[in-house]
Design a protein around this motif. Structure first.
Motif, PDB file in Angstrom:
ATOM      1  N   LEU A  92       0.802  -1.230   0.000  1.00 29.76           N
ATOM      2  CA  LEU A  92       0.000   0.000   0.000  1.00 29.76           C
ATOM      3  C   LEU A  92       0.832   1.277   0.000  1.00 29.76           C
ATOM      4  N   GLY A  93       2.068   1.194   0.478  1.00 31.02           N
ATOM      5  CA  GLY A  93       2.890   2.386   0.604  1.00 31.02           C
ATOM      6  C   GLY A  93       2.581   3.208   1.838  1.00 31.02           C
ATOM      7  N   VAL A  98      -5.305   1.559   5.148  1.00 31.73           N
ATOM      8  CA  VAL A  98      -6.107   0.441   5.662  1.00 31.73           C
ATOM      9  C   VAL A  98      -7.419   1.009   6.190  1.00 31.73           C
ATOM     10  N   ARG A  99      -8.519   0.638   5.552  1.00 29.64           N
ATOM     11  CA  ARG A  99      -9.846   1.066   6.012  1.00 29.64           C
ATOM     12  C   ARG A  99     -10.329   0.133   7.102  1.00 29.64           C
ATOM     13  N   LEU A 127      -2.884  -7.388  18.322  1.00 25.06           N
ATOM     14  CA  LEU A 127      -1.956  -6.445  17.706  1.00 25.06           C
ATOM     15  C   LEU A 127      -2.671  -5.569  16.684  1.00 25.06           C
ATOM     16  N   PHE A 128      -3.477  -6.153  15.819  1.00 23.31           N
ATOM     17  CA  PHE A 128      -4.169  -5.364  14.800  1.00 23.31           C
ATOM     18  C   PHE A 128      -5.117  -4.345  15.431  1.00 23.31           C
ATOM     19  N   ILE A 129      -5.778  -4.705  16.511  1.00 29.41           N
ATOM     20  CA  ILE A 129      -6.664  -3.755  17.195  1.00 29.41           C
ATOM     21  C   ILE A 129      -5.834  -2.651  17.842  1.00 29.41           C
ATOM     22  N   ALA A 130      -4.692  -3.005  18.409  1.00 29.95           N
ATOM     23  CA  ALA A 130      -3.819  -2.001  19.019  1.00 29.95           C
ATOM     24  C   ALA A 130      -3.273  -1.021  17.979  1.00 29.95           C
ATOM     25  N   VAL A 131      -2.988  -1.499  16.779  1.00 29.01           N
ATOM     26  CA  VAL A 131      -2.392  -0.645  15.743  1.00 29.01           C
ATOM     27  C   VAL A 131      -3.446   0.113  14.933  1.00 29.01           C
ATOM     28  N   PHE A 132      -4.559  -0.548  14.603  1.00 23.97           N
ATOM     29  CA  PHE A 132      -5.561   0.064  13.730  1.00 23.97           C
ATOM     30  C   PHE A 132      -6.818   0.520  14.469  1.00 23.97           C
ATOM     31  N   GLY A 133      -6.886   0.341  15.779  1.00 19.81           N
ATOM     32  CA  GLY A 133      -8.061   0.735  16.540  1.00 19.81           C
ATOM     33  C   GLY A 133      -9.275  -0.068  16.094  1.00 19.81           C
ATOM     34  N   GLU A 157      -3.278 -15.617   7.360  1.00 17.68           N
ATOM     35  CA  GLU A 157      -3.532 -14.832   6.148  1.00 17.68           C
ATOM     36  C   GLU A 157      -4.609 -13.808   6.465  1.00 17.68           C
ATOM     37  N   ALA A 158      -4.721 -12.775   5.619  1.00 13.61           N
ATOM     38  CA  ALA A 158      -5.646 -11.685   5.922  1.00 13.61           C
ATOM     39  C   ALA A 158      -6.295 -11.126   4.663  1.00 13.61           C
ATOM     40  N   ILE A 159      -7.468 -10.558   4.862  1.00  9.34           N
ATOM     41  CA  ILE A 159      -8.162  -9.772   3.854  1.00  9.34           C
ATOM     42  C   ILE A 159      -8.343  -8.389   4.450  1.00  9.34           C
ATOM     43  N   VAL A 160      -7.946  -7.364   3.688  1.00 10.83           N
ATOM     44  CA  VAL A 160      -7.926  -5.998   4.182  1.00 10.83           C
ATOM     45  C   VAL A 160      -8.688  -5.099   3.215  1.00 10.83           C
TER      46      VAL A 160
END
Length: 163
Positions: A92-93, A98-99, A127-133, A157-160
């Motif tokens: 993504l750069g 990340v929405r 971790l994802f909740i801590a970083v992306f709220g 694996e993930a879908i974003v």
């Protein structure tokens, strides 16, 4: 086992949150076989499975429930989340694009009687909740496998959804 950020960071960027957590994103691990690390489809980013690879290249291996504790595997899932974020960053750069983290599939290399797969994969989810709220809250599956590539303890694996 989860990290809680101070209230003042509620409007922080993912990079400010990473810094507050003391996390420096390492280079993304290269694919280990004939696949790519990510694919874009419309406004979705599909991330190939990543494992618990340290920046040094060391892979955490073993069976959860036989030589690897659930707590250790939680840390491995957290490390895997860091690796997934680095792939996001390279794709993504800017992690600010990340929405929402839409879905995770967490796989645990575990003995047949192990039953705490969700607690292990919480290492990545927390971790994802801590970083992306709130944008880090996601749907998820956490399942056990008899083996994973290279004997790694976890693969995720993930879908974003992206802007």
């Amino acid at each position: 086992m989860s990290s809680v950020l101070p209230t003042r960071l509620d409007t922080a960027t993912p990079y400010q949150r990473l810094e507050a957590l003391g996390i420096v994103l390492p280079p993304a691990p290269p694919p280990v076989a004939n696949f790519v690390t990510h694919v874009f489809e419309d406004r979705l980013l599909f991330l190939s499975g990543q494992g618990p690879r340290e920046a040094s290249g060391h892979l955490h291996t073993g069976k959860v429930g036989d030589g690897v504790t659930a707590e250790e595997a939680y840390g491995h899932a957290r490390l895997t989340g860091i690796n997934l974020m680095q792939v996001m960053q390279e794709a993504l750069g800017d992690l600010g694009r990340v929405r929402r983290i839409v879905k995770l599939l967490g796989m645990v290399n575990a003995v047949p009687h192990f039953a705490d797969h969700p607690q292990v994969i919480n290492g990545c989810s927390d971790l994802f909740i801590a970083v992306f709220g709130e944008a880090g809250r996601h749907a998820r599956s956490a399942v056990g496998f008899g083996s994973l590539p290279g004997g790694i303890t976890v693969e995720i694996e993930a879908i974003v959804a992206i802007d």
